[in-house]
Design a protein around this motif. Structure first.
Motif, PDB file in Angstrom:
ATOM      1  N   GLY A   1       0.218  -1.460   0.121  1.00 60.35           N
ATOM      2  CA  GLY A   1      -0.120  -0.359   0.128  1.00 60.35           C
ATOM      3  C   GLY A   1       0.706   1.140  -0.068  1.00 60.35           C
ATOM      4  O   GLY A   1       0.522   2.840  -0.989  1.00 60.35           O
ATOM      5  N   GLY A   2       2.301   1.311   0.713  1.00 57.03           N
ATOM      6  CA  GLY A   2       2.846   2.278   0.390  1.00 57.03           C
ATOM      7  C   GLY A   2       3.397   2.451  -0.777  1.00 57.03           C
ATOM      8  O   GLY A   2       3.123   3.696  -1.017  1.00 57.03           O
ATOM      9  N   LEU A   3       3.560   1.697  -0.860  1.00 58.68           N
ATOM     10  CA  LEU A   3       4.249   1.723  -2.427  1.00 58.68           C
ATOM     11  C   LEU A   3       3.457   2.076  -3.714  1.00 58.68           C
ATOM     12  O   LEU A   3       3.931   2.937  -4.535  1.00 58.68           O
ATOM     13  CB  LEU A   3       5.575   0.504  -2.812  1.00 58.68           C
ATOM     14  CG  LEU A   3       6.181   0.313  -1.769  1.00 58.68           C
ATOM     15  CD1 LEU A   3       6.708  -0.872  -2.688  1.00 58.68           C
ATOM     16  CD2 LEU A   3       7.466   1.072  -2.517  1.00 58.68           C
ATOM     17  N   ALA A   4       2.763   1.844  -3.548  1.00 61.13           N
ATOM     18  CA  ALA A   4       1.310   2.165  -4.743  1.00 61.13           C
ATOM     19  C   ALA A   4       0.980   2.982  -4.322  1.00 61.13           C
ATOM     20  O   ALA A   4       0.441   4.240  -5.106  1.00 61.13           O
ATOM     21  CB  ALA A   4       0.317   0.973  -4.347  1.00 61.13           C
ATOM     22  N   GLY A   5       1.158   4.421  -3.056  1.00 60.01           N
ATOM     23  CA  GLY A   5      -0.140   5.364  -2.887  1.00 60.01           C
ATOM     24  C   GLY A   5       0.963   6.587  -3.288  1.00 60.01           C
ATOM     25  O   GLY A   5       0.902   7.526  -3.060  1.00 60.01           O
ATOM     26  N   THR A   6       2.785   5.141  -2.668  1.00 58.89           N
ATOM     27  CA  THR A   6       3.695   6.461  -3.809  1.00 58.89           C
ATOM     28  C   THR A   6       3.847   6.545  -4.986  1.00 58.89           C
ATOM     29  O   THR A   6       4.223   7.742  -5.368  1.00 58.89           O
ATOM     30  CB  THR A   6       4.997   5.800  -2.791  1.00 58.89           C
ATOM     31  OG1 THR A   6       4.721   6.510  -1.341  1.00 58.89           O
ATOM     32  CG2 THR A   6       5.916   6.869  -3.011  1.00 58.89           C
TER      33      THR A   6
ATOM     34  N   ARG B   1      -3.015   2.862   1.009  1.00 62.57           N
ATOM     35  CA  ARG B   1      -3.025   3.208  -0.343  1.00 62.57           C
ATOM     36  C   ARG B   1      -4.102   4.717  -0.061  1.00 62.57           C
ATOM     37  O   ARG B   1      -2.843   5.749  -1.487  1.00 62.57           O
ATOM     38  CB  ARG B   1      -3.297   2.155  -1.494  1.00 62.57           C
ATOM     39  CG  ARG B   1      -2.572   2.858  -3.452  1.00 62.57           C
ATOM     40  CD  ARG B   1      -3.525   2.081  -4.626  1.00 62.57           C
ATOM     41  NE  ARG B   1      -3.612   2.670  -5.209  1.00 62.57           N
ATOM     42  CZ  ARG B   1      -4.229   3.911  -5.666  1.00 62.57           C
ATOM     43  NH1 ARG B   1      -5.023   4.130  -4.919  1.00 62.57           N
ATOM     44  NH2 ARG B   1      -4.461   4.136  -6.903  1.00 62.57           N
ATOM     45  N   GLY B   2      -5.018   4.086   0.238  1.00 62.64           N
ATOM     46  CA  GLY B   2      -5.640   5.215  -0.027  1.00 62.64           C
ATOM     47  C   GLY B   2      -5.188   6.704   0.610  1.00 62.64           C
ATOM     48  O   GLY B   2      -5.405   7.495   0.755  1.00 62.64           O
ATOM     49  N   ILE B   3      -4.697   6.771   2.006  1.00 58.18           N
ATOM     50  CA  ILE B   3      -4.399   6.937   2.776  1.00 58.18           C
ATOM     51  C   ILE B   3      -2.685   7.879   2.586  1.00 58.18           C
ATOM     52  O   ILE B   3      -3.113   9.220   2.650  1.00 58.18           O
ATOM     53  CB  ILE B   3      -4.179   6.290   4.036  1.00 58.18           C
ATOM     54  CG1 ILE B   3      -5.309   5.840   4.987  1.00 58.18           C
ATOM     55  CG2 ILE B   3      -3.205   7.478   5.493  1.00 58.18           C
ATOM     56  CD1 ILE B   3      -5.145   5.070   6.111  1.00 58.18           C
ATOM     57  N   VAL B   4      -2.078   7.195   2.565  1.00 59.56           N
ATOM     58  CA  VAL B   4      -0.960   7.209   1.512  1.00 59.56           C
ATOM     59  C   VAL B   4      -1.294   8.993  -0.074  1.00 59.56           C
ATOM     60  O   VAL B   4      -0.516   9.470  -0.001  1.00 59.56           O
ATOM     61  CB  VAL B   4       0.147   6.607   1.278  1.00 59.56           C
ATOM     62  CG1 VAL B   4       1.307   7.527   0.273  1.00 59.56           C
ATOM     63  CG2 VAL B   4       0.467   5.702   2.294  1.00 59.56           C
ATOM     64  N   ALA B   5      -1.879   8.206  -0.549  1.00 59.34           N
ATOM     65  CA  ALA B   5      -1.537   8.822  -1.547  1.00 59.34           C
ATOM     66  C   ALA B   5      -2.742  10.481  -1.214  1.00 59.34           C
ATOM     67  O   ALA B   5      -2.633  11.408  -1.703  1.00 59.34           O
ATOM     68  CB  ALA B   5      -3.084   7.910  -2.795  1.00 59.34           C
ATOM     69  N   GLU B   6      -3.866  10.272  -0.349  1.00 52.39           N
ATOM     70  CA  GLU B   6      -4.089  11.253   0.418  1.00 52.39           C
ATOM     71  C   GLU B   6      -3.114  12.386   0.865  1.00 52.39           C
ATOM     72  O   GLU B   6      -3.540  13.787   0.452  1.00 52.39           O
ATOM     73  CB  GLU B   6      -5.065  11.414   0.690  1.00 52.39           C
ATOM     74  CG  GLU B   6      -6.043  12.472   1.763  1.00 52.39           C
ATOM     75  CD  GLU B   6      -7.263  12.272   2.828  1.00 52.39           C
ATOM     76  OE1 GLU B   6      -8.002  13.087   3.184  1.00 52.39           O
ATOM     77  OE2 GLU B   6      -7.427  10.943   3.089  1.00 52.39           O
TER      78      GLU B   6
ATOM     79  N   VAL C   1       4.800   8.398   6.766  1.00 53.22           N
ATOM     80  CA  VAL C   1       4.229   7.455   7.980  1.00 53.22           C
ATOM     81  C   VAL C   1       3.450   7.016   9.351  1.00 53.22           C
ATOM     82  O   VAL C   1       2.994   6.753   9.604  1.00 53.22           O
ATOM     83  CB  VAL C   1       5.491   6.243   7.482  1.00 53.22           C
ATOM     84  CG1 VAL C   1       4.933   5.569   8.691  1.00 53.22           C
ATOM     85  CG2 VAL C   1       5.541   5.275   6.385  1.00 53.22           C
ATOM     86  N   LYS C   2       4.354   8.451   9.664  1.00 53.02           N
ATOM     87  CA  LYS C   2       3.848   8.617  10.768  1.00 53.02           C
ATOM     88  C   LYS C   2       1.973   9.717  10.906  1.00 53.02           C
ATOM     89  O   LYS C   2       1.250   9.085  11.617  1.00 53.02           O
ATOM     90  CB  LYS C   2       4.278  10.274  11.498  1.00 53.02           C
ATOM     91  CG  LYS C   2       6.063   9.676  11.658  1.00 53.02           C
ATOM     92  CD  LYS C   2       6.601  10.983  12.854  1.00 53.02           C
ATOM     93  CE  LYS C   2       8.076  10.711  12.456  1.00 53.02           C
ATOM     94  NZ  LYS C   2       9.037  11.511  12.814  1.00 53.02           N
ATOM     95  N   ASN C   3       2.017  10.025  10.142  1.00 53.00           N
ATOM     96  CA  ASN C   3       0.343  10.490   9.620  1.00 53.00           C
ATOM     97  C   ASN C   3      -0.628   9.095   9.809  1.00 53.00           C
ATOM     98  O   ASN C   3      -1.527   9.515   9.295  1.00 53.00           O
ATOM     99  CB  ASN C   3       0.615  11.545   8.124  1.00 53.00           C
ATOM    100  CG  ASN C   3       0.693  12.463   8.950  1.00 53.00           C
ATOM    101  OD1 ASN C   3      -0.396  13.471   9.872  1.00 53.00           O
ATOM    102  ND2 ASN C   3       1.980  13.291   8.754  1.00 53.00           N
ATOM    103  N   ALA C   4       0.011   8.261   8.475  1.00 56.60           N
ATOM    104  CA  ALA C   4      -0.548   7.347   7.995  1.00 56.60           C
ATOM    105  C   ALA C   4      -1.305   6.621   9.147  1.00 56.60           C
ATOM    106  O   ALA C   4      -1.627   5.264   8.853  1.00 56.60           O
ATOM    107  CB  ALA C   4      -0.431   6.448   7.012  1.00 56.60           C
ATOM    108  N   ALA C   5       0.092   6.176  10.386  1.00 55.75           N
ATOM    109  CA  ALA C   5       0.055   4.740  11.563  1.00 55.75           C
ATOM    110  C   ALA C   5      -1.181   5.112  12.190  1.00 55.75           C
ATOM    111  O   ALA C   5      -1.624   3.843  12.040  1.00 55.75           O
ATOM    112  CB  ALA C   5       1.243   5.389  12.082  1.00 55.75           C
ATOM    113  N   PRO C   6      -2.062   5.733  12.614  1.00 53.53           N
ATOM    114  CA  PRO C   6      -2.966   5.631  13.402  1.00 53.53           C
ATOM    115  C   PRO C   6      -3.882   5.246  12.146  1.00 53.53           C
ATOM    116  O   PRO C   6      -4.650   3.826  13.257  1.00 53.53           O
ATOM    117  CB  PRO C   6      -3.140   6.581  14.467  1.00 53.53           C
ATOM    118  CG  PRO C   6      -2.767   7.932  14.012  1.00 53.53           C
ATOM    119  CD  PRO C   6      -1.396   7.156  12.610  1.00 53.53           C
ATOM    120  N   ASN C   7      -4.543   5.013  11.837  1.00 49.18           N
ATOM    121  CA  ASN C   7      -5.711   4.552  10.936  1.00 49.18           C
ATOM    122  C   ASN C   7      -5.459   3.247  10.167  1.00 49.18           C
ATOM    123  O   ASN C   7      -6.009   2.119  10.366  1.00 49.18           O
ATOM    124  CB  ASN C   7      -5.549   5.694   9.764  1.00 49.18           C
ATOM    125  CG  ASN C   7      -6.514   6.753   9.287  1.00 49.18           C
ATOM    126  OD1 ASN C   7      -6.882   6.702  10.546  1.00 49.18           O
ATOM    127  ND2 ASN C   7      -6.235   7.770   8.547  1.00 49.18           N
ATOM    128  N   ALA C   8      -3.902   3.095  10.393  1.00 44.80           N
ATOM    129  CA  ALA C   8      -3.722   1.265   9.649  1.00 44.80           C
ATOM    130  C   ALA C   8      -3.657   0.395  10.467  1.00 44.80           C
ATOM    131  O   ALA C   8      -3.489  -0.368  10.547  1.00 44.80           O
ATOM    132  CB  ALA C   8      -1.711   1.459   8.860  1.00 44.80           C
TER     133      ALA C   8
END
Length: 317
Positions: free
Chosen positions: A117-122, A205-210, A235-242
């Motif tokens: 997801g991280g690679l796809a969002g990036t 992916r959705g979180i990282v893309a946003e 990553v720090k901003n996406a971690a809580p939702n993940a």
């Protein structure tokens, strides 16, 4: 934080009562007579009635529920109708095995999902993005019990690489921390991990893309930060939702692994529930479902607390 914890614990009380009532009623209204698991089919009528009175099954349903709930509050889940053993003695071992399998599958699915997801969002729109999304869709679409049977055919029957049944050599239900027992964990772990992998991949992916399109990321890039440093902020901003998604998936795997555990004869709560359903063993069914439901409630509470501790925005709210 203490006030928030106290409020959530208070909210958990009516949830626990509602879960207990639903567990009790769903099992009670199921077809079949639980007495058939105790006495033979040709038993005299007076013997059947005596057994029914001994187990309290001659009482009205509200009385049965009250007696069962009072015993549960005291830590007594009753005795199995099929074996006569305390429900908790069988359930404690089964929960440990299921928890081990669910944690292993959740960790594998979470790690793979976060990476994909991280690679796809990036790298949105790239071949890597399309491949990751395709794997995610396949992961949530393929029935895991069917995947388990396919893995058994390939790795156990055709190639003879991994065992297919039990938690230990010879189909044993006893667990030990050695390689011979870990081999029995591989196939069910991979089978259970595909669904959380797909869900986590699409979520991350959705979180990282946003996040990548937000102004602070543009500002970090404008300041000349390296790509890796910018990625760490994302990553720090996406971690809580993940983390919240991972907690929910762990809860789902605890209660939703009945088919996979049956395929691999894994001695967990799924296999215990499966045998209790066919034996019409009411105490085992009620106790197992209640414990799994309360585990899910407690896990949600734990995830909320960890998420609050990690995300300053939730604290301020």
């Amino acid at each position: 934080m203490l006030i928030y914890l106290f409020r959530r614990l208070v909210y958990a009380i009516p949830i626990a009562l509602a879960v207990g009532f639903v567990c009790f009623m769903l099992v009670q209204i199921a077809p079949g007579d639980p007495i058939n698991a105790i006495v033979p089919a040709d038993a005299p009528a007076d013997v059947v009635e005596q057994v029914r009175r001994d187990y309290g099954l001659d009482q009205p349903l509200p009385v049965q529920f009250g007696l069962w709930l009072w015993k549960v509050v005291q830590g007594d889940l009753g005795r199995s109708l099929a074996t006569g053993r305390p429900v908790w003695s069988d359930l404690s071992t089964a929960i440990g095995n299921t928890l081990m399998l669910a944690v292993a599958a959740s960790l594998l699915g979470f790690v793979l999902g976060c990476v994909l997801g991280g690679l796809a969002g990036t790298f949105r729109g790239s071949f890597l993005d399309r491949a990751a999304v395709g794997l995610a869709v396949a992961g949530v679409s393929v029935p895991h019990y069917w995947l388990g049977m396919v893995l058994v055919v390939l790795f156990s029957v055709q190639w003879n690489l991994l065992p297919a049944m039990g938690a230990g050599p010879g189909g044993s239900s006893d667990w030990a921390w050695d390689w011979e027992h870990f081999k029995h964990l591989i196939l069910p772990t991979v089978t259970l991990s595909v669904i959380p992998m797909g869900i986590v991949t699409r979520t991350v992916r959705g979180i990282v893309a946003e996040i990548m399109n937000q102004e602070f990321v543009v500002a970090l890039r404008g300041k000349g930060l390296r790509r890796w440093d910018v990625f760490l902020h994302v990553v720090k901003n996406a971690a809580p939702n993940a983390l919240a998604v991972m907690g929910l998936q762990l809860g789902y795997l605890m209660g939703g692994s009945i088919l996979v555990e049956t395929v691999f004869s894994w001695p967990g709560t799924g296999l215990l529930l499966n045998s209790a359903i066919f034996q019409r063993d009411l105490p085992v069914l009620q106790g197992t479902i209640l414990v799994l439901a309360m585990f899910f409630v407690a896990l949600n509470l734990l995830v909320d607390l960890v998420q609050t501790a990690l995300d300053p925005r939730i604290k301020r709210a």
